[in-house]
Design an enzyme around this catalytic site. Structure first.
Site, mmCIF file in Angstrom:
data_model
loop_
_atom_site.group_PDB
_atom_site.id
_atom_site.type_symbol
_atom_site.label_atom_id
_atom_site.label_comp_id
_atom_site.label_asym_id
_atom_site.label_seq_id
_atom_site.Cartn_x
_atom_site.Cartn_y
_atom_site.Cartn_z
ATOM 1 N N LYS A 128 4.751 3.476 17.415
ATOM 2 C CA LYS A 128 4.806 2.430 16.326
ATOM 3 C C LYS A 128 6.216 2.696 15.355
ATOM 4 C CE LYS A 128 2.130 -0.057 13.030
ATOM 5 N NZ LYS A 128 0.840 -0.405 12.637
ATOM 6 N N SER A 135 5.241 4.990 8.906
ATOM 7 C CA SER A 135 4.677 4.806 7.533
ATOM 8 C C SER A 135 5.565 5.509 6.353
ATOM 9 C CB SER A 135 3.327 5.618 7.362
ATOM 10 O OG SER A 135 3.031 5.557 6.169
ATOM 11 N N PHE A 142 -1.966 8.340 4.377
ATOM 12 C CA PHE A 142 -2.784 8.690 5.458
ATOM 13 C C PHE A 142 -3.967 9.284 4.737
ATOM 14 C CE2 PHE A 142 0.903 9.608 8.532
ATOM 15 C CZ PHE A 142 1.065 8.335 8.873
ATOM 16 N N ASN A 171 4.871 6.058 3.521
ATOM 17 C CA ASN A 171 4.127 6.851 2.379
ATOM 18 C C ASN A 171 3.801 8.106 2.394
ATOM 19 O OD1 ASN A 171 3.844 4.243 0.982
ATOM 20 N ND2 ASN A 171 2.285 3.794 2.754
ATOM 21 N N THR A 172 4.405 8.787 3.504
ATOM 22 C CA THR A 172 4.375 10.331 3.641
ATOM 23 C C THR A 172 5.664 10.795 3.583
ATOM 24 O OG1 THR A 172 2.519 10.487 4.863
ATOM 25 C CG2 THR A 172 3.968 12.286 5.289
ATOM 26 N N ASN A 195 0.790 -1.223 -0.223
ATOM 27 C CA ASN A 195 0.076 -0.004 -0.003
ATOM 28 C C ASN A 195 0.651 1.128 -0.008
ATOM 29 O OD1 ASN A 195 -0.545 2.059 2.409
ATOM 30 N ND2 ASN A 195 0.183 -0.103 3.206
ATOM 31 N N ASN A 204 5.796 -1.670 11.618
ATOM 32 C CA ASN A 204 4.775 -1.198 10.374
ATOM 33 C C ASN A 204 5.185 -1.939 9.327
ATOM 34 O OD1 ASN A 204 3.051 0.357 8.809
ATOM 35 N ND2 ASN A 204 3.653 2.168 10.133
#
Length: 325
Positions: A206, A172, A113, A174-175, A109, A235
């Site tokens: 996390k 994450s 967010f 993805n940012t 993915n 994560n």
């Protein structure tokens, strides 16, 4: 029937299937979950002053906007973690951004967010009539934020009256630049602000499985210094073990079975570094009661699942809870 349903679901675009699942769970919860109860009965576990009905929780990412909490508890989870929620609504990254790697029992993915903002989610949480298990709220920063520490502090402040615990998500992939916040001194500044904002609500941190030992040690020392109550390891990963699916080259975070060995190894490493000073929660690649047991044996107090539900279905929740009772 299970095979027929899986074929139908897998015939949908992954993000469409995800939305359909959330809508179904929300409807099921609003109807009082007539075909299921609450958390699977097991030996309760105490962590950070909270009593978890069992050892299995839902990882953040499935119910990003806190739409299906009652339905998720009815699957048997002892804890449900919603989010990641940001101060302002944001659409996330362009589609397609969610990929099933069926041959590998994995997911990639790069959602980014995507959520409707923390205030809308908290309004839904405030309307909950019943909370049979532990509710976690996972908070993050907006992609275009000019002060990400302020975003986290705001998220913690808003979430604290509604959450049983709050998770700080700096892991994450993805940012852009978000994972840089796992390094000191940036993490010290962030956790100090979150600690000051939380009141008495427990805080979890996390981390990514891609941290090297020095990075993981720095994150753990910062967590201890700033009174973090538990560490979630881990994560999604940006690494790519050998994969069979055609989507293996897609950018984003990899989760599911291929993450299993790395997540377990990072848990063991975190246990060695923490030396009992910081409770550990294991996530990543947990797809069976046996694997959940391995994580508990490796030092986890609790486990979290998400991607395995795609391939093994919701019955996995109660089977793990019973195995860990």
């Amino acid at each position: 029937m299970g095979k027929i349903l899986r074929k139908a679901v897998f015939g949908l675009d992954p993000e469409q299937a995800h939305r359909a699942a959330i809508r179904s769970l929300a409807l099921w919860g609003s109807a009082g979950a007539p075909f299921g109860g609450g958390p699977e009965a097991a030996t309760p576990v105490t962590l950070a002053g909270l009593t978890f009905p069992n050892r299995i929780g839902l990882a953040a990412g499935l119910d990003k906007d806190a739409e299906a909490i009652a339905g998720l508890f009815a699957l048997g989870f002892g804890a449900v973690e919603v989010g990641t929620l940001t101060p302002r609504p944001q659409p996330g990254n362009p589609r397609p951004r969610l990929f099933r790697l069926v041959e590998d029992e994995a997911v990639i993915n790069r959602m980014g967010f995507n959520n409707g903002g923390i205030d809308a989610a908290l309004a839904r949480i405030a309307r909950l009539k019943r909370r049979p298990g532990v509710l976690g709220i996972n908070v993050g920063a907006n992609k275009d934020s000019t002060d990400r520490v302020a975003d986290y502090a705001l998220g913690v402040t808003r979430a604290a009256p509604h959450a049983d615990y709050i998770t700080i998500n700096v892991s994450s992939p993805n940012t852009p630049g978000l994972r840089d916040l796992q390094s000191r001194p940036a993490l010290d500044e962030l956790l100090a602000a979150a600690d000051a904002a939380r009141g008495t609500t427990p805080l979890f941190l996390k981390v990514a499985p891609d941290l090297d030992r020095a990075g993981l040690e720095g994150a753990i020392r910062a967590a201890i210094d700033h009174h973090i109550d538990a560490l979630i390891v881990s994560n999604t990963t940006i690494s790519r073990p050998p994969l069979a699916a055609a989507q293996a080259g897609e950018a984003g975070g990899l989760s599911g079975k291929p993450l299993q060995a790395l997540a377990r190894a990072k848990l063991i490493e975190a246990r060695e570094i923490a030396g009992g000073q910081l409770p550990l929660i294991s996530a990543g690649g947990i797809d069976s009661p046996d694997e959940a047991k391995r994580r508990i044996d490796a030092g986890a107090v609790l486990v979290q699942v998400y991607s395995a539900l795609v391939y093994h279905g919701p019955a996995l929740v109660r089977s793990i809870a019973r195995a860990l009772a």
